[in-house]
Design a protein around this motif. Structure first.
Motif, PDB file in Angstrom:
ATOM      1  N   GLY A   1      33.845  33.287  25.429  1.00  0.00           N
ATOM      2  CA  GLY A   1      34.840  32.678  26.310  1.00  0.00           C
ATOM      3  C   GLY A   1      34.708  31.171  26.374  1.00  0.00           C
ATOM      4  N   ALA A   2      33.473  30.667  26.253  1.00  0.00           N
ATOM      5  CA  ALA A   2      33.244  29.216  26.325  1.00  0.00           C
ATOM      6  C   ALA A   2      33.984  28.474  25.216  1.00  0.00           C
ATOM      7  CB  ALA A   2      31.752  28.907  26.262  1.00  0.00           C
ATOM      8  N   PHE A   3      34.135  29.103  24.056  1.00  0.00           N
ATOM      9  CA  PHE A   3      34.862  28.473  22.949  1.00  0.00           C
ATOM     10  C   PHE A   3      36.312  28.219  23.347  1.00  0.00           C
ATOM     11  CE2 PHE A   3      37.778  29.250  19.356  1.00  0.00           C
ATOM     12  CZ  PHE A   3      37.447  28.175  18.543  1.00  0.00           C
ATOM     13  N   HIS A   4      36.967  29.220  23.883  1.00  0.00           N
ATOM     14  CA  HIS A   4      38.378  29.100  24.237  1.00  0.00           C
ATOM     15  C   HIS A   4      38.581  28.183  25.446  1.00  0.00           C
ATOM     16  CE1 HIS A   4      39.447  32.206  21.324  1.00  0.00           C
ATOM     17  NE2 HIS A   4      38.311  32.770  21.678  1.00  0.00           N
ATOM     18  N   GLU A   5      37.703  28.287  26.413  1.00  0.00           N
ATOM     19  CA  GLU A   5      37.802  27.409  27.581  1.00  0.00           C
ATOM     20  C   GLU A   5      37.651  25.941  27.177  1.00  0.00           C
ATOM     21  OE1 GLU A   5      34.686  28.941  29.978  1.00  0.00           O
ATOM     22  OE2 GLU A   5      35.791  30.731  30.594  1.00  0.00           O
ATOM     23  N   THR A   6      36.705  25.688  26.262  1.00  0.00           N
ATOM     24  CA  THR A   6      36.444  24.303  25.845  1.00  0.00           C
ATOM     25  C   THR A   6      37.595  23.747  25.031  1.00  0.00           C
ATOM     26  OG1 THR A   6      34.059  24.713  25.859  1.00  0.00           O
ATOM     27  CG2 THR A   6      34.839  22.801  24.626  1.00  0.00           C
ATOM     28  N   LEU A   7      38.127  24.543  24.089  1.00  0.00           N
ATOM     29  CA  LEU A   7      39.261  24.059  23.299  1.00  0.00           C
ATOM     30  C   LEU A   7      40.471  23.800  24.185  1.00  0.00           C
ATOM     31  CD1 LEU A   7      37.521  24.852  20.811  1.00  0.00           C
ATOM     32  CD2 LEU A   7      39.648  25.614  19.734  1.00  0.00           C
ATOM     33  N   ASN A   8      40.685  24.664  25.153  1.00  0.00           N
ATOM     34  CA  ASN A   8      41.818  24.482  26.062  1.00  0.00           C
ATOM     35  C   ASN A   8      41.694  23.181  26.848  1.00  0.00           C
ATOM     36  OD1 ASN A   8      44.206  25.538  27.643  1.00  0.00           O
ATOM     37  ND2 ASN A   8      42.701  25.355  29.296  1.00  0.00           N
ATOM     38  N   MET A   9      40.543  22.940  27.437  1.00  0.00           N
ATOM     39  CA  MET A   9      40.354  21.742  28.239  1.00  0.00           C
ATOM     40  C   MET A   9      40.401  20.478  27.371  1.00  0.00           C
ATOM     41  SD  MET A   9      37.267  20.786  30.887  1.00  0.00           S
ATOM     42  CE  MET A   9      37.744  22.112  31.992  1.00  0.00           C
ATOM     43  N   ALA A  10      39.769  20.531  26.202  1.00  0.00           N
ATOM     44  CA  ALA A  10      39.748  19.364  25.320  1.00  0.00           C
ATOM     45  C   ALA A  10      41.150  18.971  24.874  1.00  0.00           C
ATOM     46  CB  ALA A  10      38.871  19.645  24.099  1.00  0.00           C
ATOM     47  N   SER A  11      41.970  19.970  24.593  1.00  0.00           N
ATOM     48  CA  SER A  11      43.336  19.682  24.170  1.00  0.00           C
ATOM     49  C   SER A  11      44.192  19.212  25.343  1.00  0.00           C
ATOM     50  CB  SER A  11      43.959  20.933  23.547  1.00  0.00           C
ATOM     51  OG  SER A  11      45.288  20.688  23.156  1.00  0.00           O
ATOM     52  N   LEU A  12      44.040  19.867  26.483  1.00  0.00           N
ATOM     53  CA  LEU A  12      44.834  19.531  27.666  1.00  0.00           C
ATOM     54  C   LEU A  12      44.634  18.076  28.080  1.00  0.00           C
ATOM     55  CD1 LEU A  12      46.710  20.803  29.844  1.00  0.00           C
ATOM     56  CD2 LEU A  12      44.634  21.235  31.176  1.00  0.00           C
ATOM     57  N   TRP A  13      43.378  17.609  27.993  1.00  0.00           N
ATOM     58  CA  TRP A  13      43.041  16.261  28.428  1.00  0.00           C
ATOM     59  C   TRP A  13      42.865  15.279  27.263  1.00  0.00           C
ATOM     60  CZ3 TRP A  13      38.889  17.877  32.600  1.00  0.00           C
ATOM     61  CH2 TRP A  13      39.560  18.426  33.688  1.00  0.00           C
ATOM     62  N   LYS A  14      43.204  15.741  26.044  1.00  0.00           N
ATOM     63  CA  LYS A  14      43.111  14.891  24.849  1.00  0.00           C
ATOM     64  C   LYS A  14      41.753  14.195  24.751  1.00  0.00           C
ATOM     65  CE  LYS A  14      48.029  13.989  24.133  1.00  0.00           C
ATOM     66  NZ  LYS A  14      48.057  14.813  22.919  1.00  0.00           N
ATOM     67  N   LEU A  15      40.717  14.989  24.796  1.00  0.00           N
ATOM     68  CA  LEU A  15      39.356  14.441  24.761  1.00  0.00           C
ATOM     69  C   LEU A  15      38.952  14.063  23.340  1.00  0.00           C
ATOM     70  CD1 LEU A  15      37.532  16.863  27.235  1.00  0.00           C
ATOM     71  CD2 LEU A  15      38.644  14.664  27.706  1.00  0.00           C
ATOM     72  N   PRO A  16      38.095  13.050  23.190  1.00  0.00           N
ATOM     73  CA  PRO A  16      37.648  12.594  21.866  1.00  0.00           C
ATOM     74  C   PRO A  16      36.558  13.498  21.296  1.00  0.00           C
ATOM     75  CG  PRO A  16      36.605  11.268  23.564  1.00  0.00           C
ATOM     76  CD  PRO A  16      37.552  12.195  24.279  1.00  0.00           C
ATOM     77  N   LEU A  17      36.976  14.665  20.855  1.00  0.00           N
ATOM     78  CA  LEU A  17      36.037  15.718  20.476  1.00  0.00           C
ATOM     79  C   LEU A  17      36.422  16.318  19.133  1.00  0.00           C
ATOM     80  CD1 LEU A  17      33.661  17.509  21.314  1.00  0.00           C
ATOM     81  CD2 LEU A  17      35.186  18.730  22.856  1.00  0.00           C
ATOM     82  N   VAL A  18      35.446  16.436  18.240  1.00  0.00           N
ATOM     83  CA  VAL A  18      35.656  17.077  16.939  1.00  0.00           C
ATOM     84  C   VAL A  18      34.830  18.359  16.914  1.00  0.00           C
ATOM     85  CG1 VAL A  18      35.421  16.890  14.438  1.00  0.00           C
ATOM     86  CG2 VAL A  18      36.077  14.883  15.787  1.00  0.00           C
ATOM     87  N   PHE A  19      35.506  19.493  16.816  1.00  0.00           N
ATOM     88  CA  PHE A  19      34.840  20.792  16.740  1.00  0.00           C
ATOM     89  C   PHE A  19      34.596  21.134  15.276  1.00  0.00           C
ATOM     90  CE2 PHE A  19      37.490  20.998  20.606  1.00  0.00           C
ATOM     91  CZ  PHE A  19      36.529  21.348  21.547  1.00  0.00           C
ATOM     92  N   ILE A  20      33.362  21.466  14.934  1.00  0.00           N
ATOM     93  CA  ILE A  20      33.040  21.847  13.558  1.00  0.00           C
ATOM     94  C   ILE A  20      32.405  23.228  13.570  1.00  0.00           C
ATOM     95  CG2 ILE A  20      31.760  21.296  11.464  1.00  0.00           C
ATOM     96  CD1 ILE A  20      32.024  18.383  12.123  1.00  0.00           C
ATOM     97  N   CYS A  21      33.155  24.196  13.077  1.00  0.00           N
ATOM     98  CA  CYS A  21      32.669  25.570  12.975  1.00  0.00           C
ATOM     99  C   CYS A  21      32.041  25.779  11.607  1.00  0.00           C
ATOM    100  CB  CYS A  21      33.815  26.561  13.183  1.00  0.00           C
ATOM    101  SG  CYS A  21      33.332  28.282  12.931  1.00  0.00           S
ATOM    102  N   GLU A  22      30.753  26.054  11.594  1.00  0.00           N
ATOM    103  CA  GLU A  22      30.058  26.343  10.345  1.00  0.00           C
ATOM    104  C   GLU A  22      30.168  27.843  10.070  1.00  0.00           C
ATOM    105  OE1 GLU A  22      26.606  23.030  10.065  1.00  0.00           O
ATOM    106  OE2 GLU A  22      26.313  24.511  11.648  1.00  0.00           O
ATOM    107  N   ASN A  23      31.156  28.206   9.283  1.00  0.00           N
ATOM    108  CA  ASN A  23      31.407  29.613   8.989  1.00  0.00           C
ATOM    109  C   ASN A  23      30.564  30.034   7.788  1.00  0.00           C
ATOM    110  OD1 ASN A  23      32.348  32.168   8.543  1.00  0.00           O
ATOM    111  ND2 ASN A  23      34.426  31.572   7.976  1.00  0.00           N
ATOM    112  N   ASN A  24      29.397  30.621   8.085  1.00  0.00           N
ATOM    113  CA  ASN A  24      28.540  31.110   7.004  1.00  0.00           C
ATOM    114  C   ASN A  24      28.658  32.625   6.837  1.00  0.00           C
ATOM    115  OD1 ASN A  24      26.885  32.240   9.034  1.00  0.00           O
ATOM    116  ND2 ASN A  24      25.567  30.433   9.096  1.00  0.00           N
TER     117      ASN A  24
END
Length: 337
Positions: free
Chosen positions: A165-188
């Motif tokens: 849930g933290a992933f979705h909550e964080t993406l939602n807030m970061a987008s809503l407030w246009k935060l200077p954040l780069v998410f990097i998912c290391e898909n191994n």
């Protein structure tokens, strides 16, 4: 479309970086690989104990993305963070000493493999909870935005964090407030031993950016230049005030989930296929083919790295254990380090 775009971005990065920068990328990736190989050796000899998750195979993601950052930008990592910490500029000596549990370690011997931290480097820690670093990265980005700072926050996490849930909550807030954040998912491809398609309904992980109205892109996580090019774009967007981005870096860990994992859930054929795509060997071949470096120069870099890692082990081995009266310090924020 995303993969085609990324291929051109990697070629553009190759043409625009100077020879010294390309050699630096090679040195950084080689440093991480040698560090992890030596860590495995020291673990098997009982010099390192506890949980230990190695980064071998994924070096292009840490090096390519962090190379696109400024020194004052923040990095938040996971429990597989040796590579991120070294790429951010940590001295191999103090990281190895931390793994040995010595007082000279980057976290004074109190954190071990999963809890490296250096506020001066703005490496804001590895976190043992899956997805646990995401809300922390969001808080850092909110602080930067609130203070109208120029910094960007780069947050690493694995594919296993996406159902949290933290992933979705964080993406939602970061987008809503246009935060200077780069998410990097290391898909191994594996969350511990669970294949990604057995745990996540959307296998193209970068598409999770769409409902949160931010750019999402999949890159070749075995190509340092591909990762660098995509991160440069995401960082520029964040620094300009245009909000966050999600990068899915498709990569592969060459060892099991941890030192205690024999990775018997993976076939030998699968492992061989990915080892043929070794990011360090691939960059080496490319630099030689494009005549951006000579064989002798690359060998010189490798020898220097080997000496650096040998020195790190010697330093860690000879460093003192933490004293008993230091063990309780750092529990409360008001106390001295």
């Amino acid at each position: 479309m995303a993969l085609e775009r990324d291929k051109h971005a990697a070629q553009h990065a190759l043409l625009t970086l100077h020879e010294s920068q390309l050699l630096d990328l090679y040195r950084r990736m080689t440093l991480i690989r040698r560090f992890e190989e030596k860590t495995a050796e020291m673990y098997s000899r009982g010099k390192i104990t506890g949980f230990c998750h190695l980064y071998a195979g994924e070096e292009a993601v840490a090096v390519g993305s962090i190379y696109a950052l400024y020194d004052k930008d923040y990095v938040v990592s996971t429990y597989r963070e040796h590579g991120h910490c070294l790429a951010k500029g940590a001295e191999p000596r103090v990281v190895m000493a931390e793994l040995f549990g010595k007082s000279t370690g980057i976290s004074h011997g109190r954190g071990g493999s999963m809890h490296l931290f250096d506020q001066d480097l703005r490496f804001m820690g590895g976190y043992a909870i899956v997805g646990g670093g995401l809300p922390i990265a969001c808080g850092l980005a909110l602080a930067v935005s609130y203070n109208e700072g120029p910094e960007v926050v780069c947050c690493f996490f694995g594919d296993g964090a996406l159902p949290q849930g933290a992933f979705h909550e964080t993406l939602n807030m970061a987008s809503l407030w246009k935060l200077p954040l780069v998410f990097i998912c290391e898909n191994n491809f594996y969350g511990m031993g669970t294949l990604v398609q057995n745990a996540i309904s959307q296998e193209e992980l970068y598409r999770f950016a769409e409902p949160y109205k931010m750019p999402g892109v999949r890159v070749d996580g075995m190509d340092v230049l591909d990762v660098y090019g995509a991160t440069m774009e995401a960082v520029a967007r964040a620094r300009a005030g245009d909000g966050p981005s999600l990068i899915e870096a498709v990569t592969y860990r060459f060892r099991g989930h941890s030192m205690s994992d024999p990775a018997e859930y993976r076939s030998k054929r699968e492992e061989r296929i990915w080892q043929e795509r070794d990011p360090i060997k691939n960059l080496r071949r490319r630099l030689l083919t494009e005549k951006r470096a000579t064989e002798s120069k690359l060998t010189e870099v490798e020898n220097e790295v080997n000496a650096t890692i040998d020195d790190a082990v010697k330093f860690a081995d000879e460093s003192p254990e933490p004293s008993m009266d230091e063990l309780g310090k750092g529990v409360y924020a008001s106390e001295d380090k």
